[in-house]
Design an enzyme around this catalytic site. Structure first.
Site, PDB file in Angstrom:
ATOM      1  N   SER A  88       0.836  -1.200   0.000  1.00 34.27           N
ATOM      2  CA  SER A  88       0.000   0.000   0.000  1.00 34.27           C
ATOM      3  C   SER A  88       0.873   1.253   0.000  1.00 34.27           C
ATOM      4  O   SER A  88       1.667   1.464  -0.906  1.00 34.27           O
ATOM      5  CB  SER A  88      -0.948  -0.045   1.207  1.00 34.27           C
ATOM      6  OG  SER A  88      -1.871   0.999   1.176  1.00 34.27           O
ATOM      7  N   ASP A 100     -10.111  -3.144  -5.245  1.00 27.86           N
ATOM      8  CA  ASP A 100      -9.284  -2.156  -4.553  1.00 27.86           C
ATOM      9  C   ASP A 100      -9.377  -0.831  -5.296  1.00 27.86           C
ATOM     10  O   ASP A 100      -9.178  -0.785  -6.516  1.00 27.86           O
ATOM     11  CB  ASP A 100      -7.837  -2.660  -4.526  1.00 27.86           C
ATOM     12  CG  ASP A 100      -6.885  -1.751  -3.768  1.00 27.86           C
ATOM     13  OD1 ASP A 100      -7.306  -0.678  -3.293  1.00 27.86           O
ATOM     14  OD2 ASP A 100      -5.707  -2.126  -3.654  1.00 27.86           O
ATOM     15  N   HIS A 147      -8.262  -4.213  -0.717  1.00 27.28           N
ATOM     16  CA  HIS A 147      -7.041  -3.516  -0.331  1.00 27.28           C
ATOM     17  C   HIS A 147      -6.555  -4.020   1.023  1.00 27.28           C
ATOM     18  O   HIS A 147      -7.340  -4.271   1.934  1.00 27.28           O
ATOM     19  CB  HIS A 147      -7.301  -2.008  -0.265  1.00 27.28           C
ATOM     20  CG  HIS A 147      -6.066  -1.209  -0.044  1.00 27.28           C
ATOM     21  ND1 HIS A 147      -5.169  -0.950  -1.046  1.00 27.28           N
ATOM     22  CD2 HIS A 147      -5.558  -0.636   1.076  1.00 27.28           C
ATOM     23  CE1 HIS A 147      -4.164  -0.243  -0.560  1.00 27.28           C
ATOM     24  NE2 HIS A 147      -4.381  -0.041   0.726  1.00 27.28           N
TER      25      HIS A 147
END
Length: 313
Positions: free
Chosen positions: A159, A254, A284
């Protein structure tokens, strides 16, 4: 970016009106939950074949905590993997113990997880990116002390940590530091305003682990007024040739799935080996939530296989 960990987490604030004091309180409460033993029902148990400990690293102008994972069996001149957690304005290296300890035990390797400074109104993306790069450089420069093999170094990020990792890989090439591999899991690669127009953001603006308001809030903190967002966005880097071979792991459900897809395409077009691996239906931050995401285990196995091939003797 904000990953859910457990039902005991603090209530989500109104990102549009959040004050510095409110953000600090949220960060402290959320990270206490993420680092707790109770959260492991979601974030996974550390591998018993690895040791895990906190350590302080002396960097220019600051000391930074890192979470160090080593195979319990010991060993010297092991491969080095420098990992960066997700979250941006929240998050802790402890939330990644499940994957990092497994890599340490099974590669085997020394996995150094960076507890980067969290974004706030005084700490932009550039500062957090420096933390990732400076830890990598420090461990490499003190490789004997850390017991790592300079010829077998990789970077790994999830991320927001994937953003820092991609930037570190670019800086490594510029500094002449050879990396064997980079692993980018649901990476953010674009902090320009144009990122909000990517199709995946329009398709998944509100998910349990990442929402459009959170992305907008992160950008406010990451790119202060006057900063060059393109210079902080790997997707817009001027040249991507000669970088470490990449594994780009993308969960399809996501908001920032297209960040990873487009970055993999750019790497490939530049001649840098890049494998794009999509996990249908995963959301995500899925790799940090094996207790909720069945796709986490095969993704971890894929990452292990990729790094084992890249870091082999």
């Amino acid at each position: 970016m904000s990953e859910a960990t457990t039902t005991g987490r603090p209530p989500e604030p109104d990102w549009s009106t959040l004050t510095p004091e409110g953000l600090a309180a949220f960060q402290e409460a959320e990270n206490r939950v993420r680092a707790s033993v109770a959260a492991r029902a979601i974030t996974g148990e550390p591998d018993p074949a690895a040791t895990v400990e906190w350590r302080q690293v002396a960097l220019p102008g600051r000391d930074l905590p890192v979470r160090v994972h080593r195979p319990s069996a010991g060993g010297t001149r092991l491969p080095l993997v420098v990992q960066v957690h997700g979250g941006g304005f929240v998050g802790t290296a402890a939330q990644c113990d499940w994957a990092n300890s497994h890599l340490a035990a099974r590669l085997p390797a020394v996995v150094v997880a960076v507890e980067h400074r969290l974004l706030d109104w005084e700490t932009p993306l550039a500062a957090a990116a420096d933390d990732g790069w400076d830890v990598l450089r420090h461990v490499v420069e003190h490789s004997g002390e850390w017991g790592v093999d300079l010829d077998r170094v990789a970077v790994f990020g999830e991320s927001f940590g994937g953003l820092i990792t991609a930037l570190s890989a670019i800086r490594a090439r510029q500094a002449g530091l050879r990396l064997r591999a980079q692993v980018l899991v649901n990476p953010g690669t674009d902090v320009t305003s144009g990122a909000f127009d990517l199709p995946s953001t329009g398709e998944y603006p509100y998910t349990p682990t990442l929402t459009l308001p959170q992305l907008r809030f992160l950008r406010r903190l990451a790119v202060p007024e006057g900063a060059d967002a393109r210079a902080l966005s790997p997707l817009h880097a001027g040249g991507l040739s000669g970088l470490a071979p990449a594994l780009v792991v993308v969960p399809t459900a996501d908001p920032i799935a297209d960040h990873g897809r487009r970055y993999a395409e750019r790497l490939q077009a530049s001649g840098t080996p890049a494998r794009l691996s999509e996990y249908p239906g995963a959301g995500h931050a899925f790799l940090s939530m094996p207790g909720m995401a069945p796709q986490a285990e095969p993704a971890r196995a894929e990452i292990l296989g990729f790094l084992r091939q890249a870091l082999g003797g």
